[in-house]
Motif scaffolding. Structure first.
Motif, mmCIF file in Angstrom:
data_model
loop_
_atom_site.group_PDB
_atom_site.id
_atom_site.type_symbol
_atom_site.label_atom_id
_atom_site.label_comp_id
_atom_site.label_asym_id
_atom_site.label_seq_id
_atom_site.Cartn_x
_atom_site.Cartn_y
_atom_site.Cartn_z
ATOM 1 N N LYS A 1 0.860 -1.181 -0.013
ATOM 2 C CA LYS A 1 -0.118 -0.233 0.107
ATOM 3 C C LYS A 1 0.904 1.323 0.017
ATOM 4 N N ARG A 2 2.105 1.394 0.612
ATOM 5 C CA ARG A 2 2.830 2.579 0.890
ATOM 6 C C ARG A 2 3.582 2.589 -0.373
ATOM 7 N N PHE A 3 4.065 1.651 -1.130
ATOM 8 C CA PHE A 3 4.574 1.708 -2.362
ATOM 9 C C PHE A 3 3.631 2.300 -3.467
ATOM 10 N N LYS A 4 2.431 1.944 -3.429
ATOM 11 C CA LYS A 4 1.384 2.099 -4.226
ATOM 12 C C LYS A 4 1.043 3.609 -4.333
ATOM 13 N N GLU A 5 0.855 4.082 -2.879
ATOM 14 C CA GLU A 5 0.607 5.529 -2.407
ATOM 15 C C GLU A 5 1.711 6.419 -3.247
ATOM 16 N N THR A 6 3.091 5.926 -2.841
ATOM 17 C CA THR A 6 4.103 7.075 -3.261
ATOM 18 C C THR A 6 4.511 6.753 -4.720
ATOM 19 N N ARG A 7 3.903 5.786 -5.453
ATOM 20 C CA ARG A 7 4.181 5.331 -6.739
ATOM 21 C C ARG A 7 5.694 5.123 -7.034
ATOM 22 N N ARG A 8 6.133 4.428 -6.033
ATOM 23 C CA ARG A 8 7.613 4.123 -6.342
ATOM 24 C C ARG A 8 7.695 2.601 -6.538
ATOM 25 N N ASN A 9 8.884 2.153 -7.264
ATOM 26 C CA ASN A 9 9.165 0.912 -7.556
ATOM 27 C C ASN A 9 9.878 0.074 -6.157
ATOM 28 N N HIS A 10 9.860 -1.161 -6.062
ATOM 29 C CA HIS A 10 10.751 -1.684 -4.776
ATOM 30 C C HIS A 10 11.993 -1.639 -5.644
ATOM 31 N N PRO A 11 13.104 -1.592 -4.774
ATOM 32 C CA PRO A 11 14.603 -1.449 -5.255
ATOM 33 C C PRO A 11 14.829 -2.919 -5.731
ATOM 34 N N LEU A 12 14.399 -3.922 -5.186
ATOM 35 C CA LEU A 12 14.857 -5.238 -5.522
ATOM 36 C C LEU A 12 13.829 -5.669 -6.718
ATOM 37 N N SER A 13 12.969 -4.972 -7.358
ATOM 38 C CA SER A 13 12.168 -5.537 -8.240
ATOM 39 C C SER A 13 11.706 -4.222 -8.971
ATOM 40 N N PRO A 14 12.527 -3.317 -9.602
ATOM 41 C CA PRO A 14 12.116 -2.032 -10.385
ATOM 42 C C PRO A 14 11.182 -2.183 -11.300
ATOM 43 N N LYS A 15 11.104 -3.519 -11.913
ATOM 44 C CA LYS A 15 10.163 -3.497 -13.250
ATOM 45 C C LYS A 15 9.264 -4.509 -12.848
ATOM 46 N N GLY A 16 9.276 -5.238 -11.756
ATOM 47 C CA GLY A 16 8.562 -6.289 -11.543
ATOM 48 C C GLY A 16 7.382 -6.216 -10.522
ATOM 49 N N ARG A 17 6.801 -7.236 -9.693
ATOM 50 C CA ARG A 17 5.713 -6.910 -8.931
ATOM 51 C C ARG A 17 6.429 -6.486 -7.634
ATOM 52 N N ILE A 18 5.927 -5.687 -6.846
ATOM 53 C CA ILE A 18 6.416 -5.189 -5.625
ATOM 54 C C ILE A 18 6.286 -6.519 -4.652
ATOM 55 N N ILE A 19 5.451 -7.168 -4.665
ATOM 56 C CA ILE A 19 5.548 -8.233 -3.561
ATOM 57 C C ILE A 19 6.642 -9.219 -3.628
ATOM 58 N N GLU A 20 7.243 -9.314 -4.916
ATOM 59 C CA GLU A 20 8.565 -10.195 -5.230
ATOM 60 C C GLU A 20 9.738 -9.575 -4.620
ATOM 61 N N GLY A 21 9.729 -8.111 -4.772
ATOM 62 C CA GLY A 21 10.805 -7.527 -3.922
ATOM 63 C C GLY A 21 10.796 -7.447 -2.514
ATOM 64 N N ILE A 22 9.451 -7.420 -2.016
ATOM 65 C CA ILE A 22 9.477 -7.499 -0.415
ATOM 66 C C ILE A 22 10.040 -8.873 -0.247
ATOM 67 N N GLU A 23 9.635 -9.955 -0.905
ATOM 68 C CA GLU A 23 9.794 -11.221 -0.433
ATOM 69 C C GLU A 23 11.207 -11.386 -0.459
ATOM 70 N N ALA A 24 12.140 -10.707 -1.541
ATOM 71 C CA ALA A 24 13.559 -11.161 -1.640
ATOM 72 C C ALA A 24 14.180 -10.273 -0.655
ATOM 73 N N GLU A 25 13.510 -9.053 -0.223
ATOM 74 C CA GLU A 25 14.582 -8.416 0.703
ATOM 75 C C GLU A 25 14.372 -8.814 2.202
ATOM 76 N N ARG A 26 13.054 -9.503 2.340
ATOM 77 C CA ARG A 26 12.826 -10.182 3.628
ATOM 78 C C ARG A 26 13.946 -11.392 3.761
ATOM 79 N N GLN A 27 13.932 -12.077 2.847
ATOM 80 C CA GLN A 27 15.103 -13.124 2.820
ATOM 81 C C GLN A 27 16.649 -12.499 2.964
ATOM 82 N N LYS A 28 16.937 -11.350 2.154
ATOM 83 C CA LYS A 28 18.340 -10.822 2.325
ATOM 84 C C LYS A 28 18.641 -10.305 3.616
ATOM 85 N N LEU A 29 17.448 -9.878 4.351
ATOM 86 C CA LEU A 29 17.736 -8.988 5.568
ATOM 87 C C LEU A 29 17.487 -10.001 6.996
ATOM 88 N N SER A 30 16.937 -11.317 6.730
ATOM 89 C CA SER A 30 16.779 -12.193 7.432
ATOM 90 C C SER A 30 17.815 -12.393 8.582
#
Length: 298
Positions: A107-136
């Motif tokens: 919701k926050r990414f959509k409100e600010t119209r920003r792309n996720h750093p780890l998924s600049p051209k893909g789905r936001i959720i894919e970037g979030i999942e990748a980041e969670r794993q990277k930061l675990s």
């Protein structure tokens, strides 16, 4: 080992990190307000040299906060090596990790119209999942974890103030009390949902209809019934029993939703009482009344 300056107190050295969209920028602003010298997006490989400079500043700088996250790209991979280095140098640090639910981050990414750093051209959720794993692994080393899913900017600022001014020592669990109306649906992020529609409804009392559970008249009415008193006490006993087990499990955010028909009277009253009781117990707790709107008559 915490390194002290000669003749001085230990420096507070904090690394702010966490998920993109979880509120790191707001956290940094809050730290600045508390007198921290803040640096955003410092390349991790420079942390040891920066720490050395700060610890030898002879008292000029007492509190440091660095924001380090995946915006650093390939440089982010140097973080663990840098942390190990400053530990060997004898410089103490602590990690403040910010996170939020997938739904809130999207919701926050959509409100600010920003792309996720780890998924600049893909789905936001894919970037979030990748980041969670990277930061675990980094999250597992954090001293403080704040889930900002249900926190406003002012509430996040207050949480940080409690930690770094009052020295909050409670476990890394934020409890969010949420009142709501079943008419508008059950909150999707609720962990525990309690239905208080069985309690007498102030909506049918003409003098109370336009008020909310925040008003003493409504609270007095809701809590004057024996079933209300017994229910609230049993609910508090249940939560006091459950919460230590959630902490033991390592849960960082617990959302307790209290619902009535419209989310205005009974749920607000019970939510407020729970909030006050948990606060008295020393838990980190916030409250939000999703559907409570007070009617103002001209």
């Amino acid at each position: 080992m915490e390194k002290h300056r000669e003749g001085g107190a230990a420096m507070k050295f904090v690394i702010i990190t966490g998920l993109s969209g979880a509120g790191k920028s707001q956290a940094m602003k809050s730290m600045e307000d508390l007198g921290f010298y803040c640096v955003d997006n410092l390349p991790p490989s420079l942390i040891p040299k920066f720490a050395e400079l700060c610890f030898h500043a002879k008292g000029d700088i007492e509190k440091i906060a660095l924001v380090i996250d995946i915006r650093g790209g390939k440089f982010f991979d140097d973080l663990f090596e840098s942390l190990d280095t400053i530990e060997k140098m004898g410089y103490a640090y602590e990690i403040l990790f910010l996170e939020a639910s997938d739904e809130v981050l999207i919701k926050r990414f959509k409100e600010t119209r920003r792309n996720h750093p780890l998924s600049p051209k893909g789905r936001i959720i894919e970037g979030i999942e990748a980041e969670r794993q990277k930061l675990s692994q980094l999250k597992s080393r954090a001293k403080h974890i704040i889930d900002t899913s249900n926190l406003t900017s002012s509430q996040l600022k207050e949480e940080i103030r409690k930690i770094y001014v009052e020295g909050l020592k409670s476990e890394n669990l934020t409890i969010s009390i949420l009142s709501f109306g079943f008419k508008k649906g059950i909150p999707l992020d609720a962990d525990l949902v309690f239905d208080v529609r069985f309690l007498p409804n102030p909506h049918y009392i003409d003098t109370l209809r336009d008020f909310t559970g925040d008003d003493p008249e409504v609270r007095k009415y809701v809590m004057k019934w024996p079933e209300s008193i017994v229910f609230v006490e049993k609910l508090k006993d249940l939560l006091f029993f459950l919460i230590p087990y959630y902490i033991k499990e390592g849960k960082s955010q617990l959302v307790i939703a209290i619902g009535c028909t419209g989310g205005k009277h009974r749920s607000v009253t019970v939510a407020n009482i729970l909030y006050e009781s948990l606060l008295e117990k020393g838990y980190r707790v916030t409250i939000n009344h999703r559907d409570s709107v007070k009617v103002v008559r001209e």
